[in-house]
Design an enzyme around this catalytic site. Structure first.
Site, PDB file in Angstrom:
ATOM      1  N   TYR A   1      48.418  44.240  42.667  1.00  0.00           N
ATOM      2  CA  TYR A   1      48.195  43.419  41.474  1.00  0.00           C
ATOM      3  C   TYR A   1      49.242  43.747  40.408  1.00  0.00           C
ATOM      4  O   TYR A   1      49.874  42.843  39.849  1.00  0.00           O
ATOM      5  CB  TYR A   1      46.780  43.646  40.933  1.00  0.00           C
ATOM      6  CG  TYR A   1      46.471  42.859  39.689  1.00  0.00           C
ATOM      7  CD1 TYR A   1      46.130  41.516  39.771  1.00  0.00           C
ATOM      8  CD2 TYR A   1      46.520  43.463  38.434  1.00  0.00           C
ATOM      9  CE1 TYR A   1      45.844  40.787  38.621  1.00  0.00           C
ATOM     10  CE2 TYR A   1      46.239  42.743  37.290  1.00  0.00           C
ATOM     11  CZ  TYR A   1      45.896  41.410  37.385  1.00  0.00           C
ATOM     12  OH  TYR A   1      45.619  40.693  36.255  1.00  0.00           O
ATOM     13  N   LYS A  24      52.195  41.213  38.811  1.00  0.00           N
ATOM     14  CA  LYS A  24      52.248  40.883  37.381  1.00  0.00           C
ATOM     15  C   LYS A  24      53.582  41.309  36.772  1.00  0.00           C
ATOM     16  O   LYS A  24      54.110  40.630  35.885  1.00  0.00           O
ATOM     17  CB  LYS A  24      51.055  41.488  36.635  1.00  0.00           C
ATOM     18  CG  LYS A  24      49.714  40.861  37.034  1.00  0.00           C
ATOM     19  CD  LYS A  24      49.708  39.359  36.793  1.00  0.00           C
ATOM     20  CE  LYS A  24      48.376  38.724  37.101  1.00  0.00           C
ATOM     21  NZ  LYS A  24      48.285  37.311  36.693  1.00  0.00           N
TER      22      LYS A  24
END
Length: 154
Positions: free
Chosen positions: A58, A62
């Site tokens: 994740y 990002k």
């Protein structure tokens, strides 16, 4: 934890976060290039700037969204298109409710939000998006706006 991530999990996170962001930007970018104007605001996360244990994939995606934002801003600026990114901290949404319902998790997050020591609200992110899409932000491009209550200031 990273050692337990499967290729399926890896691919799913990349598909949603990176592939989704790129191809959405591409689709709206084509229209904006034709019209000679546009504002794109990508959705990143403070996780693109800090390491969150157990969230390597994740965080990686990002961080990539922040860099994609810079690349598209440089490429499409000549068409009067600005491309920016908002990067919120934990925001009170159905997606964070389960995690934040655990008192230990909530206390840890509130402590890490060093400046304000509170969970963010959706309107605080929406206000930043409206600003970046407005004429007031016409000279801002390629930037990632941290909406993190001071987490990354630490």
């Amino acid at each position: 934890m990273a050692e337990n991530v499967t290729e399926t999990d890896f691919d799913a996170t990349l598909a949603v976060n990176l592939k989704g962001t790129f191809f959405t930007s591409q689709a709206v970018g084509r229209v904006m290039i034709r019209q000679g104007y546009g504002r794109i605001v990508n959705l990143g996360s403070q996780a693109g700037s800090v390491a969150l244990p157990g969230e390597a994939i994740y965080c990686m995606t990002k961080a990539a969204i922040s860099h994609l934002t810079k690349c598209l801003a440089v490429e499409w600026g000549k068409h009067n298109i600005t491309v920016n990114c908002v990067a919120p901290t934990f925001i009170a949404t159905p997606g964070t409710d389960g995690y934040l319902a655990d008192p230990a998790n909530r206390a840890d997050v509130v402590e890490r939000i060093a400046g304000l020591h509170r969970i963010g609200e959706p309107m605080e992110v929406a206000g930043a998006v409206v600003f970046l899409a407005s004429p007031a932000a016409s000279l801002i491009t390629g930037d990632t706006l941290m909406i993190d209550g001071g987490w990354t200031a630490r």
